[in-house]
Write an enzyme that holds these catalytic residues in place. Structure first.
Site, PDB file in Angstrom:
ATOM      1  N   GLU A 133      11.657  -8.916 -26.884  1.00 44.06           N
ATOM      2  CA  GLU A 133      12.631  -7.918 -26.385  1.00 44.06           C
ATOM      3  C   GLU A 133      12.610  -6.661 -27.266  1.00 44.06           C
ATOM      4  O   GLU A 133      12.711  -5.536 -26.762  1.00 44.06           O
ATOM      5  CB  GLU A 133      14.042  -8.516 -26.354  1.00 44.06           C
ATOM      6  CG  GLU A 133      15.061  -7.524 -25.792  1.00 44.06           C
ATOM      7  CD  GLU A 133      16.495  -8.035 -25.848  1.00 44.06           C
ATOM      8  OE1 GLU A 133      16.724  -9.258 -25.768  1.00 44.06           O
ATOM      9  OE2 GLU A 133      17.399  -7.185 -25.967  1.00 44.06           O
ATOM     10  N   CYS A 201      24.598  -9.654 -24.616  1.00 39.26           N
ATOM     11  CA  CYS A 201      24.923  -9.855 -23.201  1.00 39.26           C
ATOM     12  C   CYS A 201      26.034 -10.893 -23.014  1.00 39.26           C
ATOM     13  O   CYS A 201      26.368 -11.643 -23.934  1.00 39.26           O
ATOM     14  CB  CYS A 201      23.671 -10.272 -22.438  1.00 39.26           C
ATOM     15  SG  CYS A 201      23.212 -11.970 -22.757  1.00 39.26           S
TER      16      CYS A 201
HETATM   17 FE1  SF4 Z   1      18.702 -12.440 -21.907  1.00 40.63          FE
HETATM   18 FE2  SF4 Z   1      21.323 -12.215 -21.538  1.00 40.63          FE
HETATM   19 FE3  SF4 Z   1      19.642 -11.373 -19.648  1.00 40.63          FE
HETATM   20 FE4  SF4 Z   1      19.985 -13.963 -20.108  1.00 40.63          FE
HETATM   21  S1  SF4 Z   1      21.533 -12.507 -19.299  1.00 40.63           S
HETATM   22  S2  SF4 Z   1      18.017 -12.911 -19.817  1.00 40.63           S
HETATM   23  S3  SF4 Z   1      20.241 -14.016 -22.321  1.00 40.63           S
HETATM   24  S4  SF4 Z   1      19.865 -10.517 -21.682  1.00 40.63           S
END
Ligand code: SF4
Length: 315
Positions: A133, A201
Site C-alpha cells: 500500500e 479505515c
Molecule cells: Fe484495506 Fe480497510 Fe480497504 Fe479492507 S477496507 S481493503 S482493510 S483499506
C-alpha cells in the site's frame, strides 16, 4: 477409559475477518475469470492470505510479481493494496485489459494526497516501508513529494524546512501508535495539515476496538491472519498492548501450538481483514475437539460498508 474434556471459554471478536475492500477484490478476480475465462493474471497477492490466493489459483488465477510476466492478450487484476501510477500506464501501453481492485478507501487516500500536493504541500506519509500500500501510494505521487514516517522517533527526527506540510496515513496501522506519531508531528509542525480523522479505515478501526474489548478478559488471544498482513499484525500488537498475557498470529488451526493453552481458561479469537471466516470456524472446531467450550461473541459494531464492483464486470 475416557477423561472429561477440560472447560474453556471462547470470546469471539466482532467484527472480524473480511472487510468490504477484500470482499470486493476477491469478487473482481472471480468475476474476471468468469468473464474472460482462465487464466486471469493477478499482480501481487490479491489480498494477503495464502488460503484465498490458493483458492483463486484453483479457479484459474495466475499470480505474478510484475506486469512483464503477463502475456499479451490476457487480462490482469491489480491487488487491493493499490499500485503506482506507472503500472496501469504500462498495462495501457501494452493494450492489456486490466481491472483495478484497489480498495476504494486506499484510492481515497491517493486522491487526497494528490490534492495536497497540488496545493503546494509536502506530505509526511505515516506507514510501513515496503508494504505494497505504501509503495502504491508513494508511486501515485511525484518523486520527492513524500517523506515516509514509520515511528514516533522518525517524527521527532524528520527535518523539513517547509511550513506547508501535510500528513496522510496507511489505512491499516495501529490507531494508538498513529495517534502518538501525529501528536509528535503536530507539536513539531503546528501548521501541519491533516485529515479530519486519520486515514485508518473503518475495518481496521473496528477490528482493533473489538480486540481491545476481549483482550483484557483473555489469557490467550489468537489472531487468524497472514504474517504479511499489516492489519493482522497490528491486532496481535493491540492485544498485547491491552494486557493480554499472550497473543499469537496463526494462519489456520494447524499452526496452533497447544502448549499455549496450558493453564488458560479464556481464549479470545479474531481474524484480520483478509482472513476468511472459514478459517476462524476451523480454529473453533479444533479447539472444541479438545475442550468443552462456552462461546461468547463480543461485538463493537455492525458493519454495513459495501463497495461497488467495476462497471466492466457488471455491465
Ligand atoms: Fe484495506 Fe480497510 Fe480497504 Fe479492507 S477496507 S481493503 S482493510 S483499506
Amino acid at each position: 477409559m475416557s477423561f472429561p474434556k477440560p472447560e474453556l471459554q471462547l470470546l469471539i471478536a466482532a467484527p472480524r475477518g473480511f472487510c468490504a475492500g477484500v470482499d470486493r477484490a476477491i469478487k473482481i478476480v472471480e468475476l474476471a475469470i468468469e468473464r474472460f475465462g482462465p487464466p486471469v493474471y493477478v499482480r501481487h497477492e490479491i489480498v494477503h492470505n495464502r488460503f484465498v490466493v490458493d483458492r483463486l489459483r484453483g479457479l484459474g488465477a495466475v499470480f505474478v510479481k510484475e506486469l512483464d510476466e503477463v502475456p499479451d492478450g490476457r487480462p490482469v487484476v491489480f491487488s487491493a493494496h493499490g499500485v503506482p501510477k506507472v503500472v496501469p500506464a504500462a498495462a495501457q501501453a501494452r493494450g492489456l485489459d486490466y481491472l483495478d481492485a484497489t480498495c476504494p478507501l486506499v484510492s481515497k487516500v491517493h486522491r487526497q494526497a494528490e490534492r495536497l500536493i497540488q496545493a503546494g504541500r509536502h506530505i509526511l506519509f505515516i506507514g510501513h516501508a515496503g508494504h505494497p500500500e505504501v509503495i502504491g501510494t508513494v508511486g501515485q505521487l511525484p518523486p520527492g513529494a513524500v517523506t515516509l514516517v514509520e515511528t514516533s522517533d522518525d517524527a521527532e527526527e524528520v527535518t523539513l524546512p517547509s511550513d506547508r506540510l501535510a500528513y496522510i496515513t496507511q489505512t491499516t496501522l495501529s490507531i494508538d501508535d498513529t495517534i502518538g506519531i501525529i501528536e509528535v508531528l503536530r507539536r513539531r509542525f503546528p501548521k501541519i495539515h491533516g485529515p479530519r480523522k486519520e486515514d485508518i479505515c473503518y475495518a481496521t478501526t473496528n477490528r482493533q476496538a473489538a480486540v481491545k474489548l476481549i483482550a483484557p478478559r483473555s489469557d490467550l488471544l489468537l489472531v487468524i491472519g497472514a504474517p504479511n498482513s499489516s492489519n493482522s499484525q497490528r491486532l496481535v500488537e493491540v492485544a498485547r498492548g491491552a494486557k493480554c498475557p499472550s497473543a499469537y498470529l496463526v494462519q489456520r488451526a494447524a499452526e496452533i501450538d497447544w502448549r499455549w493453552f496450558e493453564g488458560v481458561r479464556t481464549v479470545g479469537i479474531t481474524a484480520g481483514a483478509s482472513a476468511p471466516e472459514l478459517l476462524v470456524q476451523e480454529v473453533i472446531a479444533e479447539i472444541r475437539q479438545r475442550y468443552l467450550t462456552r462461546i461468547e461473541e463480543i461485538s463493537v459494531t455492525e458493519e454495513t460498508t459495501h463497495f461497488k464492483l467495476p462497471r466492466a464486470l457488471t455491465a
